[in-house]
Design an enzyme around this catalytic site. Structure first.
Site, mmCIF file in Angstrom:
data_model
loop_
_atom_site.group_PDB
_atom_site.id
_atom_site.type_symbol
_atom_site.label_atom_id
_atom_site.label_comp_id
_atom_site.label_asym_id
_atom_site.label_seq_id
_atom_site.Cartn_x
_atom_site.Cartn_y
_atom_site.Cartn_z
ATOM 1 N N ARG A 8 0.602 -1.012 0.663
ATOM 2 C CA ARG A 8 0.444 0.152 -0.044
ATOM 3 C C ARG A 8 1.105 1.288 -0.302
ATOM 4 O O ARG A 8 2.032 1.688 0.736
ATOM 5 C CB ARG A 8 -0.800 0.176 1.327
ATOM 6 N N HIS B 263 -3.775 4.568 5.129
ATOM 7 C CA HIS B 263 -5.167 3.476 4.441
ATOM 8 C C HIS B 263 -5.731 5.101 4.056
ATOM 9 O O HIS B 263 -6.263 4.483 2.937
ATOM 10 C CB HIS B 263 -5.312 3.291 6.007
ATOM 11 N N TYR C 215 3.716 4.994 10.675
ATOM 12 C CA TYR C 215 3.855 3.865 11.514
ATOM 13 C C TYR C 215 5.074 2.853 10.375
ATOM 14 O O TYR C 215 4.954 1.741 10.380
ATOM 15 C CB TYR C 215 3.010 3.158 11.230
HETATM 16 C C1 LIG Z 1 -15.660 -5.968 9.783
HETATM 17 C C2 LIG Z 1 -15.043 -4.645 9.643
HETATM 18 N N1 LIG Z 1 -14.079 -4.173 10.906
HETATM 19 C C3 LIG Z 1 -13.813 -3.249 10.553
HETATM 20 C C4 LIG Z 1 -13.129 -1.914 9.361
HETATM 21 C C5 LIG Z 1 -12.675 -1.128 9.435
HETATM 22 N N2 LIG Z 1 -11.582 -0.743 8.482
HETATM 23 C C6 LIG Z 1 -11.380 -0.470 7.211
HETATM 24 S S1 LIG Z 1 -10.273 -0.874 6.122
HETATM 25 C C7 LIG Z 1 -9.621 -1.238 7.362
HETATM 26 C C8 LIG Z 1 -8.211 -2.440 7.072
HETATM 27 C C9 LIG Z 1 -8.482 -2.952 5.519
HETATM 28 O O1 LIG Z 1 -7.229 -3.897 5.767
HETATM 29 P P1 LIG Z 1 -7.111 -4.723 4.580
HETATM 30 O O2 LIG Z 1 -8.135 -5.882 4.863
HETATM 31 O O3 LIG Z 1 -5.302 -5.327 4.810
HETATM 32 O O4 LIG Z 1 -6.979 -4.270 3.569
HETATM 33 P P2 LIG Z 1 -6.666 -2.395 2.620
HETATM 34 O O5 LIG Z 1 -6.996 -1.479 3.210
HETATM 35 O O6 LIG Z 1 -4.908 -3.003 3.317
HETATM 36 O O7 LIG Z 1 -5.857 -3.004 0.948
HETATM 37 C C10 LIG Z 1 -10.513 -1.564 8.829
HETATM 38 C C11 LIG Z 1 -10.099 -2.453 10.066
HETATM 39 C C12 LIG Z 1 -14.293 -2.283 8.333
HETATM 40 N N3 LIG Z 1 -14.642 -1.662 7.172
HETATM 41 N N4 LIG Z 1 -14.886 -3.937 8.381
#
Ligand SMILES: Cc1ncc(C[n+]2csc(CCOP(=O)(O)OP(=O)(O)O)c2C)c(N)n1
Ligand SMILES: Cc1ncc(C[n+]2csc(CCOP(=O)(O)OP(=O)(O)O)c2C)c(N)n1
Ligand SMILES: [Mg+2]
Ligand SMILES: [Mg+2]
Lengths: 329, 324, 324, 329
Positions: free
Chosen positions: A246, A250, A258
């Site tokens: 990434r 975020h 971080y």
């Molecule tokens: C069930 C759920 N819990 C928490 C969140 C909050 N949240 C949104 S994105 C994220 C991180 C997602 O990480 P990843 O699955 O690795 O996808 P990336 O954003 O890195 O592509 C979190 C914790 C959410 N959207 N859905």
């Protein structure tokens, strides 16, 4: 990384299309981030930087009759699929648009004719849903495949497990791509699981697992094409781990302090688009002029789309209460 | 035509819809070979084959999610929860994915989630719940809870034909208890319409599910005391049939709300709120609720009996209210 | 003492409880290194170490389940939902395991689930929900929703010290908007007690969360029209403080219920039902609800504004009711 | 089956204890089924036949300070742990009892001092909960281990996944035993997953996986003892698959006609208790007289307990509404 470089089966035109779609994805992303900094985007912006090859390569390996359930870093898949760029931008600007009419944000969009299933924010949810779409395809005697994505964080949701196992137990035509970008929000992979490679999850479901370089669009394409073939002949699901990084926070209001700088440098040098561009140039499939022309065309297309989107009205307040229920039978 | 049980009425409705429309199919745990924990789908696997009667893994969220995905592709899934208590394991898929899809994306999600709910069988805290209120609070869902074989038959058909996610709460205590002759194959009961189960002039009981039977018993007993009770069977607990609700209070001016679910924010709270807001002028007394208390459903028979509302408790409350 | 924001009040309360009691610890997604999506726990990892500030995998059901298990062993977990919308992914653990444990097994489950809820920030349908009513309907849970920094501070302390599972709904719109001076470290706000936020004689507004601010604005405006409004901040939405609710209606005889959550079976339905049953004699007008309509929370600003209740809509309703 | 027979480390007395506890479990189960047929049991009866070795062997390998979260076929674990037999029977008869006071049924019981966490009907739920108990042990500086169980069906719940991954990611002292009895209600393993061996799930979490003969109480004991040792020294969770066969219906009102007779015959011949008995006799650790005496003692104990339970009152109706909330701080 255990990527095998598969025999090159793609035509020049296909390769250039992949390149073009990645460029387009990148250009849109850049534009959206500019609009965001200008305060014009409502809601969070999840950058696609680093995900272009996975998203474009995977969606390009499907047929139009296949089913696609993108996640939040899959703008590329939407564009491959023919989702309307102008409408997508209108959506991000909270304008009235054909997809959600301003009722939902981000890439929470879909289209029944294009067979794109809309995501929601809750991660993991699309996995059982896409499995169900694969089931429907089988029930209707189609040879369609359903493909969906999940992040390296969201692989730890219950729905990842229930959905993938459901597809495996029923031997459905289903492909699940883990977009391993090494972070889930601020949480590094090492705190999400005790795994060195996420593809190890495959053996827990009795499905084949394939790990590819997620910055190599052709490798992604080939892996998905192979998985789709397996699925079409009734051999069931495949789990693909595509490894990338990434390249931004975020969302755009996360400065990602971080993330170790070296990681970003390392992966910056492996940019999927630059890499493809070098290859196409090196192999003489494209001239520097071709590349420049393409980029200019894309820049113009995105500019026009953004202008169009900005010119769209906000939705009418009265429309807020309509359409909770579908009509009729 | 012979009389059939509540359970057979559901089964007949399901089978006829499966016969009528190829896109209707069923999925759930142990519904195929075994025919379901209560045998509602016994014989379906033989009749419709494994592509339309699917024994799934033990995964409620996948069952609901897969139902949604297939519905988006034009199928009409009917998902069984082995007990409606287990619906909490598929909660997120229901309230966030299914319920909001049409509003957000104009995409219909025609699906039914059905299964046994309710107490009276000493099933304990996890096989006796009435989980309808959580879903009645969720915009985008429809929630029905039939009280008679005829309604069970007519509502399962409407639920399957509806273009929205419909939660269909069967009452396991009624499964083999009530019998009626069914109307013809074309019969349906519209979702969103309550039914006046008994006409009366002094007081209206608003109720649904098993408590319709108990309310009718209470009404019968009070008729002997010269109190004329109207019983409104809500049938659809969401969206509520305001018209019928208000029409009845216009006649009786007194409202008693009865449900088996626990009190706080049970469906009765919404009925009371509607009456207090839209029929205030017509009310001649407080709006009284007879419900289970705010506890889990206890297991042991004397505890469960103390917990459940019944005709006797309804009579006592109605008597007091009538005398108000 | 300096004034602090609503967010800082929560943070201070959390930190002081962590300092006071070794068994208090926090777990959730991105709460450690990152300090939480809204930075409520920024600095906690440094102060309390990785054993007491735990960054978990993306697994809400595991977060809740692990909190329950540790609470059964004598810990006092505070679990963060990154947004309260995601609580639906841990629903089953909350309503079946945590909520029923003490009734079934006499085992206390001292735990808090907290996080940002509510709209007003254009978060869209999945980052703006008010999911408190599902839990207010579930016996065995306590549910609080503070509206001011002081209450946020006092209630987080009480929630942590309570021997039951407490759901603590923060309002993200208030995080950096309201400021107050905090009382001393020993201050707590009892769970189960409402607060009269403004005294009045003509009409009572029952409300909580963000809508307290909007109701007070409305009351202020109506004061200029010679209508005296009492505003009752419920603070604890389950179990409700009936005493305060009834005491106020005794005084004003008119009830307006305001909440941000959607209408049907929102917490207001229970308040209305209580009033209609237990204060019928005192009522001089219909019980009116001002709430969001029964739709998902729409994203685009004009839609969200149409959706959300606000001072203006409250004034209009209160004016009508006062004139009744 | 890939069971390795471990070096025998158990003393004669330990072996006889294991045998005795399995016998006791079996005798209670027999008694409960008789009471059920007599219409005295309220609610469903989930027979333990076939599960004795898993349940007794695993729980016996723990220390009293370890944490145990049994599932519905773990009567044996309850008895090992010292849960009160008379109270358990009173619970099944819906009588007033110290565990739930008649508020809950089946083996939904626990005890804070014995560190037994009560289960609920919803399957999978105990896995994250037990992981949390393991976390608490670590936080409190104890060297306790938490052990829980899951069926071959319930391994497909989201909670299996979230719970096991949580424990693995945090490297908690946690043991999860899959009681693979080849059926989940009527659903055979082959329809639950695409796996040949359920222990393959382990590699998806980065934890060691061990597969044992679930009818060999010593093998179960040894596997759990080894896992507990690993857990205590900070090496994290272990997943154990113990293979057996459910020898009766899902519950006593299921005649299990869907189970092939041959399977029952095959596994009947491998009865865990008879097997252990033969071994003890063959190896001269126990005489036939010892065995007979033990059985008579156990029969008497169970009879007395059942009589006691039947003599207990039903709970008072008024008690139904008390105790929803815990008092105080
Ligand atoms: C069930 C759920 N819990 C928490 C969140 C909050 N949240 C949104 S994105 C994220 C991180 C997602 O990480 P990843 O699955 O690795 O996808 P990336 O954003 O890195 O592509 C979190 C914790 C959410 N959207 N859905
Ligand atoms: C979440 C959930 N869904 C459904 C059920 C209903 N149910 C009870 S036991 C059972 C089968 C369990 O099979 P398995 O996990 O293999 O355990 P076994 O009974 O074979 O020991 C089912 C489906 C349940 N208790 N919990
Ligand atoms: Mg990621
Ligand atoms: Mg099994």
């Amino acid at each position: 990384m255990t990527t095998e470089t598969p025999a090159r089966t793609l035509s020049r035109q296909q390769l250039i299309d992949l390149y073009r779609l990645m460029l387009l994805t990148r250009e849109v992303d850049n534009r959206v981030r500019i609009l965001y900094r200008q305060g014009k985007v409502t809601g969070g912006v999840y950058s696609q930087l680093g995900h272009e090859a996975i998203s474009v390569g995977s969606a390009s390996a499907l047929r139009p009759t296949d089913i696609l359930a993108p996640m939040h870093r899959d703008l590329g898949a939407h564009l491959v699929r023919g989702m309307d760029l102008r409408q997508i931008l209108a959506q991000l600007l909270a304008r009235d648009n054909v997809y959600t009419g301003g009722r939902d944000n981000a890439l929470h969009i879909g289209d029944q004719h294009l067979r794109v299933i809309p995501q929601i924010s809750h991660l993991g949810v699309s996995i059982p849903v896409a499995a169900g779409a694969a089931l429907a395809a089988r029930q209707r005697g189609e040879d369609s495949v359903a493909l969906t994505y999940v992040g390296d964080g969201a692989i730890n949701t219950g729905d990842f497990h229930e959905g993938l196992n459901f597809a495996a137990a029923l031997r459905l035509p289903f492909i699940l791509i883990i977009e391993n970008n090494q972070f889930a929000y601020s949480t590094p992979l090492s705190q999400q699981t005790a795994l060195d490679q996420l593809v190890r999850r495959a053996s827990g479901y009795g499905v084949p697992g394939v790990r590819v370089d997620g910055n190599d669009v052709v490798a992604v394409y080939e892996a998905v094409a192979a998985a789709a073939e397996r699925a079409r002949v009734g051999d069931g699901p495949t789990l693909i781990e595509a490894v990338t990084m990434r390249m931004r926070g975020h969302s755009e209001n996360d400065n990602a302090s971080y993330v170790p700088k070296e990681l970003l440098e390392e992966w910056g040098a492996r940019d999927p688009i630059e890499r493809m561009e070098r290859q196409l140039l090196d192999e003489g499939m494209m001239s520097p002029d071709d590349a420049a022309r393409l980029k200019a065309e894309i820049a113009a297309e995105v500019s026009q789309a953004a202008d169009w989107a900005e010119a769209q009205p906000l939705p009418e307040p009265e429309s807020a209460v309509a359409g909770v229920y579908a009509e009729g039978e | 035509m012979a009389e059939v049980t509540y359970l057979e009425a559901i089964k007949t409705g399901l089978r006829e819809e499966m016969q009528r429309d190829e896109s209707v199919y069923m999925l759930g745990e142990d519904i195929g070979v075994y025919g379901g924990a209560f045998k509602v789908t016994a014989g379906f696997l033989d009749e419709f084959g494994p592509m339309r009667v699917i024994d799934t893994p033990l995964s409620e969220s996948a069952i609901v999610g897969a139902a949604i995905g297939s519905a988006l592709m034009g199928q009409r899934p009917v998902a069984e929860m082995q007990f409606m208590d287990f619906i909490t394991c598929g909660f997120n898929q229901i309230v966030n994915m299914a319920a909001k899809m049409h509003y957000r994306n104009h995409l219909p999600v025609p699906m039914v989630i059905r299964g046994p709910s309710g107490g009276g069988t000493h099933g304990g805290p996890f096989h006796s719940q009435n989980p309808e209120a959580w879903f009645a609070h969720t915009p985008g869902l429809k929630v029905v809870a039939p009280s008679t074989p005829t309604d069970a038959y007519g509502l399962i058909k409407s639920a399957i034909r509806d273009n929205n996610p419909v939660l269909y709460f069967e009452h396991k205590y009624l499964y083999r208890r009530l019998k009626e002759e069914l109307p013809g194959r074309d019969y349906t009961v519209p979702i969103g319409k309550a039914r006046v189960a008994r006409e009366g002039t002094d007081l209206t009981i608003y109720t649904y599910g098993w408590m319709v039977e108990q309310s009718l018993l209470a009404a019968e007993q009070l008729a002997g005391e010269d109190t004329s009770i109207e019983v409104v069977d809500l049938r659809t607990v969401h969206p509520l049939d305001k018209e019928t609700i208000l029409r009845s209070i216009e006649k009786t001016s007194k409202a008693l709300i009865v449900h088996e679910d626990t009190r706080t924010l049970g469906v009765g709270a919404e009925v009371a709120a509607i009456l207090a807001e839209e029929a205030f002028d017509m009310l001649d007394g407080p709006i009284v609720r007879v419900t289970a208390p705010d506890t889990p459903v206890p297991f042991s028979p004397p505890l469960e009996q103390a917990f459940l509302p019944n005709a006797e408790k309804i009579v006592a409350a109605a008597r007091r209210l009538a005398a108000y």
